[in-house]
Design an enzyme around this catalytic site. Structure first.
Site, PDB file in Angstrom:
ATOM      1  N   CYS A  56      46.236   0.071 -42.429  1.00 56.59           N
ATOM      2  CA  CYS A  56      45.409  -0.929 -41.754  1.00 56.59           C
ATOM      3  C   CYS A  56      44.073  -0.343 -41.347  1.00 56.59           C
ATOM      4  O   CYS A  56      43.029  -0.971 -41.509  1.00 56.59           O
ATOM      5  CB  CYS A  56      46.146  -1.483 -40.536  1.00 56.59           C
ATOM      6  SG  CYS A  56      45.250  -2.783 -39.652  1.00 56.59           S
ATOM      7  N   CYS A  58      53.369  -4.021 -36.232  1.00 55.65           N
ATOM      8  CA  CYS A  58      52.843  -5.232 -35.595  1.00 55.65           C
ATOM      9  C   CYS A  58      53.309  -6.509 -36.267  1.00 55.65           C
ATOM     10  O   CYS A  58      53.473  -7.538 -35.610  1.00 55.65           O
ATOM     11  CB  CYS A  58      51.318  -5.187 -35.533  1.00 55.65           C
ATOM     12  SG  CYS A  58      50.485  -5.324 -37.134  1.00 55.65           S
TER      13      CYS A  58
END
Length: 361
Positions: free
Chosen positions: A101, A198
């Protein structure tokens, strides 16, 4: 200088935005919408990118008096992080989605869009430090608060990205950040930290992978005897070093604990063995990323293979996009797909994705 403050809705990014404003920068708050079906509420400290998080980020931006935008990067996140995560596990590897990410979203997609709109840099709430050398070059270093240090997941940044990155929290311990948020009157001062992956809000990675890859029954094999000692519903849900959840019949074992020592994705087979088979001292990595010039020749470094793992003295050398690392001692449970991040003191030299490991005697 105009700076985009990446605002997740948490306490760290809120204080980071405030500190950048205090330092005299022209700050624009941006919340990244990474979920294609964002939930309304977070599940305690799990998950992120909910509607609640976006609202928390907006409230902080309003208090700071800075412009605030929500940028939809859900499709890019799905492709570059979530689909990569599934593909890596399907191939028998153990990825770190936070590194991916940072590489693909926060310091590529976000930074590229910000620069295209006339913004000079990105600031985040990561716990790490950027140190400027006398010659104007910038180095990435560990945070002062080692318990919160996130330099490992930033080891994928290259020199150009590092030149446009700010980490204003790196010189401060986490309790002081919460105290500062309270002094600033931020509602998020006591908001729990997010953790785990997440996009898997309930923390059930195996269940999440199974929902996408389906059940794929196969064998669990003892690597020393070659005997089939158990069964699984998908080799993709196992990782090197794993001990729990193997479902083995202890009555056919010799009493010693068994661990996953390798995952044969092609054969859909999980290989297990005793703990002495887990130790490795040699690593070959690919997809090398350097936070500055690549090292020349053999260099003495510290090597770290997990976000909060120990740093082990090592020697390393680069060969194009590949990196060879020789550890001073054995590390257990090092899995292909993880990242090895190299340090020189507190400075991050760079990183590579682990392709293979072995014990060199």
């Amino acid at each position: 200088m105009r700076v985009v403050a990446a605002m997740s809705g948490g306490v760290d990014s809120a204080v980071a935005a405030g500190r950048m404003l205090d330092a005299g920068y022209e700050v624009v708050g941006v919340h990244l919408a990474l979920s294609q079906s964002a939930a309304t509420l977070r599940e305690s400290a799990r998950g992120c990118c909910t509607i609640e998080d976006a609202g928390d980020a907006r409230r902080v931006a309003d208090m700071l008096g800075i412009p605030f935008y929500v940028w939809d990067m859900a499709e890019r996140f799905k492709r570059d992080v979530m689909e990569d995560f599934v593909a890596e596990y399907s191939a028998g590897r153990t990825p770190n989605p936070c590194l991916r990410c940072n590489e693909k979203i926060k310091f590529s997609a976000l930074l590229d869009k910000a620069v295209a709109l006339g913004v000079d840099a990105v600031a985040t709430g990561h716990y790490a430090q950027v140190v400027e050398r006398d010659d104007g070059g910038r180095e990435l270093h560990r945070a002062v608060d080692m318990a919160k240090d996130q330099s490992y997941v930033l080891g994928v940044l290259d020199a150009d990205q590092l030149d446009r990155a700010f980490f204003p929290l790196g010189d401060t311990a986490k309790p002081e950040i919460r105290a500062e948020a309270k002094e600033r009157g931020f509602y998020v001062a006591s908001k729990p930290d997010s953790h785990d992956i997440c996009f898997i809000a309930d923390g059930d990675t195996r269940g999440w992978l199974t929902s996408r890859l389906g059940e794929q029954p196969g064998e669990i094999v003892d690597v020393e005897s070659g005997e089939v000692v158990g069964a699984h519903q998908g080799a993709y849900s196992y990782t090197v070093g794993q001990r729990r959840g193997l479902g083995l019949d202890r009555s056919v074992m010799d009493g010693d604990a068994r661990y996953v020592v390798s995952v044969d994705a092609a054969a859909n087979r999980v290989m297990i063995g005793t703990s002495d088979l887990l130790g490795v001292n040699a690593i070959r990595g690919d997809h090398a990323r350097w936070c500055g010039p690549p090292p020349e020749g053999v260099v003495e470094v510290g090597a770290q293979v997990r976000a909060h793992g120990e740093e082990v003295p090592a020697q390393a050398w680069a060969e194009g996009d590949d990196v060879e690392v020789r550890l001073s001692g054995r590390l257990r449970g090092v899995a292909p797909g993880q990242s090895v991040v190299l340090y020189e003191g507190t400075r991050v030299v760079g990183s590579a994705t682990i392709a293979s490991t072995w014990l060199e005697r």
